[in-house]
Design an enzyme around this catalytic site. Structure first.
Site, mmCIF file in Angstrom:
data_model
loop_
_atom_site.group_PDB
_atom_site.id
_atom_site.type_symbol
_atom_site.label_atom_id
_atom_site.label_comp_id
_atom_site.label_asym_id
_atom_site.label_seq_id
_atom_site.Cartn_x
_atom_site.Cartn_y
_atom_site.Cartn_z
ATOM 1 N N ARG A 466 14.048 -26.748 0.231
ATOM 2 C CA ARG A 466 14.918 -27.350 1.400
ATOM 3 C C ARG A 466 16.003 -27.969 0.835
ATOM 4 O O ARG A 466 17.068 -27.949 1.841
ATOM 5 C CB ARG A 466 13.504 -28.538 1.893
ATOM 6 C CG ARG A 466 12.496 -27.938 2.655
ATOM 7 C CD ARG A 466 11.945 -29.153 3.200
ATOM 8 N NE ARG A 466 10.675 -28.556 4.049
ATOM 9 C CZ ARG A 466 10.646 -28.551 5.440
ATOM 10 N NH1 ARG A 466 11.950 -28.482 5.985
ATOM 11 N NH2 ARG A 466 9.466 -27.832 5.807
ATOM 12 N N GLU A 495 5.584 -27.156 -0.955
ATOM 13 C CA GLU A 495 4.947 -27.378 0.250
ATOM 14 C C GLU A 495 3.611 -26.756 0.453
ATOM 15 O O GLU A 495 3.799 -25.583 0.069
ATOM 16 C CB GLU A 495 5.729 -27.502 1.508
ATOM 17 C CG GLU A 495 6.891 -28.526 1.442
ATOM 18 C CD GLU A 495 7.605 -28.247 2.878
ATOM 19 O OE1 GLU A 495 7.197 -27.880 3.675
ATOM 20 O OE2 GLU A 495 8.711 -29.090 2.913
ATOM 21 N N GLU A 506 10.672 -22.677 11.472
ATOM 22 C CA GLU A 506 11.457 -23.694 11.100
ATOM 23 C C GLU A 506 12.634 -23.218 10.173
ATOM 24 O O GLU A 506 13.606 -24.030 10.188
ATOM 25 C CB GLU A 506 10.726 -24.580 10.407
ATOM 26 C CG GLU A 506 11.312 -25.960 10.185
ATOM 27 C CD GLU A 506 10.251 -27.089 9.329
ATOM 28 O OE1 GLU A 506 10.759 -28.190 9.254
ATOM 29 O OE2 GLU A 506 9.400 -26.704 8.583
ATOM 30 N N ASP A 563 18.501 -20.300 18.246
ATOM 31 C CA ASP A 563 19.546 -21.100 19.070
ATOM 32 C C ASP A 563 20.863 -20.692 18.585
ATOM 33 O O ASP A 563 21.459 -21.619 17.782
ATOM 34 C CB ASP A 563 19.153 -22.549 18.956
ATOM 35 C CG ASP A 563 20.244 -23.533 19.956
ATOM 36 O OD1 ASP A 563 20.630 -22.933 20.428
ATOM 37 O OD2 ASP A 563 20.261 -24.487 19.475
ATOM 38 N N HIS A 786 0.101 -26.929 16.181
ATOM 39 C CA HIS A 786 0.247 -25.718 15.269
ATOM 40 C C HIS A 786 1.115 -24.798 15.809
ATOM 41 O O HIS A 786 0.935 -24.030 16.726
ATOM 42 C CB HIS A 786 -1.467 -25.237 15.465
ATOM 43 C CG HIS A 786 -2.501 -26.098 14.645
ATOM 44 N ND1 HIS A 786 -2.511 -26.428 13.460
ATOM 45 C CD2 HIS A 786 -3.410 -26.856 15.419
ATOM 46 C CE1 HIS A 786 -3.466 -27.139 13.353
ATOM 47 N NE2 HIS A 786 -4.089 -27.388 14.406
ATOM 48 N N CYS A 788 2.292 -22.182 14.835
ATOM 49 C CA CYS A 788 1.878 -20.765 14.592
ATOM 50 C C CYS A 788 1.257 -20.266 15.574
ATOM 51 O O CYS A 788 1.333 -18.840 15.920
ATOM 52 C CB CYS A 788 1.165 -20.627 13.302
ATOM 53 S SG CYS A 788 1.869 -21.291 11.725
#
Length: 820
Positions: A466, A495, A506, A563, A786, A788
């Site tokens: 990240r 993570e 994400e 976007d 969730h 997914c």
């Protein structure tokens, strides 16, 4: 091909010709083989040297003083036999028409539909320039009749048949309205019946009835049909209110008119005017008239390219309402032929396989006319036929891809008729096929090397920190560019989240958010246009622009909505060309002719200034003192650029200001960002290299990338599924009361929290899968999503206030993933 529910057909008062005088099956089978070939319909690109060479009429006689020469050239007169002359007579009954049709069919035999292979191509909507028509200064209709004189064979051999002038009833609009009012008040429709029966009995009489006044018909026939639109509209509107007997008379006259014309013979402008008049007939909205409508469509589809070009020029002059009605009629005709509401209502499909190709080709003419209108008469998506979403689309796609092994008609030849949902399905299936092929290739390579296969080799695995989001993404994609066509999986280092789709969403969101930051310098943002554009500042490495193109390609390839706020002209450039030039690394890509309107959607202030320059009434050279030179600021330094060689010495004048504006727009949107956009283009097509892109319009690519712009939370509520709750549960009622009255920005954040994206998929909220699940845990817990699976886990909060508080905290502080 599975049968599905039929679309609701619009009610109509049209005559239902189903008595013993008409046999639909015999009419359809009579000359079905001579309809539009079931094979690939020819494109509407027209020859430029197809000019008439003589004035031979379609009946074999020389043209009269008022008949325009045929559009298709002929080299000799058309001689008729006695049998042909008999079949060209007007028929008093449709039974006579059927008898003649059977006779003609017996003489000519069954002719199979020719399948014309055209390879992979899409229908081209913008037609070449129309050629000048033959010079004609005589009245529109003073030609000999199309119906030959009834003479015996002996008389025919002794002397040529003398023409007999048919009756043409000419009425002004007011006279027709007066007759209609008189008929309704008296209850006697004899005058109207005579008018309709005479006017529709032949092409000659049809054109003579509806020709414009002599003072207005001197216009170029290529540009204007010479038909009185007001009178035609009044006649057709009145027809739908008349008794069934009169409506049948009109249909019978249309049958006579069509039989008098050889489908492969030459055509004059009067013939085209007759077709133009008949295709507007609202009677063809009813299924019972489809057999006659099909033969009219067959005539239109068989016209030559130049004749189609003339019709397209006339179609663009139709009022929007009539234009829309005809398009709806043709779309309904195709839907009903594919999925008939009653099996015995239409002839067997085996006997009329030419119906759908003919109608699709005629619909292509209206699509071409719509594309050259500014603005369009109807939106491009009005040509979508949702019934085609239920056919075997991949079979259509494969037939289009392989014309040698699958000759014949395919809807993919005419992509304007396929909905965005159908095109998305084709693109997804094609992507899945490529993913499977790449995974299989990797597996075979492992086996050949005698290595142990593992599941990771089947995916494009990206390991991202990240803190180093952009650099890690660029390095991973460059190192694994051979795996870009595999299923994407993202892992954030450190993570424990498992990517079932949510981590991928994400990663896209965070990466694009960072890349489009103004301080990053790759893109500029216009506050008024609300979109980004490529920075024209030159850099040493364009790999990050390539990364953005790869991201867009991966999103489309993996069916993820992004976007990305680019102006419409970006997607025009992205499809120029739609397929990367093969074996030509020097080919220039992403170049397209753009206008002030395109600039208006990208840089509104600059576009406004250029429009004022074009409209300036004073002396441009003396008042504005401009040259063919522009300037830009790079890192605080002003640099100037010539728009053409020696541009700094060429003044902008009233005469050349249009050239200056066009050169400026081309420099801004094409030349100044060529290297940036070229890297972006090759990044996108490196992932999304598919012939399915040939089916898409620029607007449709934008929808596939960015999703639907409509945010309808009520539609989401209607499709939501529940587990542990019901729609009437107090917690669910309170939940929707909170969500539905959120401001739009907060609703987008809620969507982002639950699904991993704040974008609406193609087709709108109704196509989303969303589930609310009950979790019996502490009421102090926040809701859990969730992403997914588009699933929200909601504790049974006791009050609406408590629910709103917990939900807002979760929505406004959602980033990162964990394992339960």
């Amino acid at each position: 091909m599975s049968q599905v529910g039929q679309q609701q057909l619009r009610p109509s008062t049209v005559a239902c010709v189903q008595d013993d005088t008409i046999s639909d099956g015999k009419l359809a089978a009579g000359e079905g083989g001579k309809g539009l070939a079931e094979g690939r319909a020819t494109s509407a690109r027209l020859p430029v040297n197809n000019t008439p060479t003589n004035t031979t009429t379609t009946d074999g006689g020389s043209a009269g003083p008022g008949l325009l020469p045929p559009i298709s050239p002929t080299t000799s007169k058309v001689m008729e036999t006695d049998e042909q002359r008999k079949t060209h007579r007007p028929f008093a009954k449709i039974s006579n028409f059927l008898s003649a049709l059977r006779t003609r069919g017996g003489k000519e035999g069954e002719e199979k539909s020719v399948r014309k292979g055209s390879g992979r191509r899409r229908y081209v909507g913008n037609l070449p320039p129309i050629q000048p028509p033959p010079t004609c200064s005589t009245p529109l209709v003073t030609a000999p009749p199309t119906t030959p004189v009834r003479t015996s064979p002996t008389q025919q051999q002794q002397s040529p048949a003398k023409s007999q002038q048919p009756i043409v009833i000419r009425k002004t609009l007011q006279e027709f309205k007066d007759d209609a009012a008189q008929a309704h008040s008296s209850g006697s429709f004899k005058t109207l019946q005579e008018f309709y029966s005479t006017s529709f009995d032949s092409f000659y009489q049809l054109v003579g009835t509806f020709q414009e006044e002599s003072t207005t018909i001197t216009r170029n026939p290529v540009e204007h049909p010479g038909v009185s639109a007001q009178l035609l509209d009044a006649v057709y509107s009145e027809l739908m209110e008349l008794p069934q007997d009169i409506q049948k008379v009109v249909l019978r006259g249309i049958v006579n008119s069509l039989l008098q014309k050889d489908i492969k013979g030459p055509r004059c402008y009067n013939d085209l005017r007759a077709y133009f008049i008949l295709v507007q007939n609202p009677q063809f909205s009813h299924v019972k008239t489809y057999v006659i409508f099909a033969h009219l469509i067959r005539h239109l589809a068989h016209l030559e390219d130049r004749e189609h070009q003339v019709l397209v020029g006339w179609m663009r002059r139709l009022p929007s309402v009539q234009f829309r009605d005809i398009v709806d009629r043709l779309l309904q005709f195709i839907s009903v032929r594919l999925f008939p509401p009653k099996q015995d209502e239409l002839p067997p499909l085996a006997k009329c396989g030419w119906w759908i190709p003919s109608a699709t080709k005629v619909l292509a003419l209206f699509n071409a006319a719509n594309n050259i209108c500014v603005p369009m008469k109807i939106p491009h998506n009005h040509f979508y036929n949702s019934a085609l979403d239920h056919i075997d689309l991949m079979a259509e796609y494969m037939a289009w891809q392989n014309p040698a092994t699958h000759p014949g008609f395919s809807f993919c030849q005419y992509p304007y008729i396929l909905s965005i949902a159908a095109k998305r399905k084709i693109l997804q299936r094609d992507s899945e096929h490529q993913m499977i092929m790449n995974a299989r290739r990797s597996l075979v390579q492992k086996v050949q090397r005698r290595q142990m296969p593992d599941m990771g080799m089947l995916f494009l695995n990206l390991n991202i920190r990240r803190s180093q989001l952009v650099s890690d993404s660029v390095n991973e994609i460059m190192q694994k560019r051979g795996d870009l066509k595999k299923k994407l999986k993202v892992t954030f280092v450190g993570e424990p989240g498992l990517d079932m789709g949510g981590l991928t969403k994400e990663w896209f969101l965070l990466l694009l958010r960072q890349i489009f930051q103004p301080e990053y310098g790759m893109f500029t943002y216009d506050d008024k246009a609300h979109c980004y554009w490529f920075s024209s500042i030159k850099v040493d490495n364009y790999s990050e622009f390539h990364l953005v193109g790869v991201l867009m390609g991966l999103a489309v390839y993996n069916s993820i909505i992004l976007d990305m706020r680019f102006p419409p002209c970006c997607y025009k450039k992205l499809l120029s060309p739609a397929v990367v030039p093969y074996g030509n690394p020097r080919a220039r890509v992403g170049l397209v002719s753009l206008t002030v309107d395109d600039l208006q959607q990208t840089m509104p202030d600059l576009a406004h200034g250029l429009k004022e320059l074009l409209e300036y009434e004073g002396n441009v050279e003396e008042d504005l003192c401009m040259t063919f030179q522009v300037s830009r600021t790079e890192f605080g330094i002003v640099r100037t650029m010539n728009l053409k060689p020696g541009g700094d010495k060429i003044p902008v004048t009233n005469e050349n200001r249009a050239e200056f504006v066009q050169s400026y727009i081309n420099w801004l949107l094409n030349e100044s960002i060529y290297h940036q956009f070229s890297a972006f283009y090759y990044g996108f097509h490196g992932v999304c290299a598919s012939n399915a892109l040939l089916l898409l319009r620029p607007e449709e690519v934008e929808t596939l990338v960015c999703g639907s712009p409509e945010l309808d939370m009520f539609a989401l509520m209607r499709v939501t599924e529940y587990e542990g709750y019901s729609r009437t549960d107090p917690t669910i009622k309170a939940f929707w009361e909170v969500v539905l009255f959120m401001p739009v920005p907060l609703q987008k954040k809620f969507l982002l929290f639950c699904t991993g994206s704040d974008r609406i998929p193609v087709g709108g909220m109704a196509e989303m899968v969303f589930k609310i699940v009950r979790i019996n845990s502490s009421l102090n817990m926040l809701p859990i999503a969730h992403t997914c699976f588009n699933q929200l886990c909601l504790p049974p909060y006791k009050s609406k206030k408590h629910l709103a508080q917990k939900l807002l905290i979760a929505v406004q502080n959602a980033e990162g993933f964990g394992l339960e």
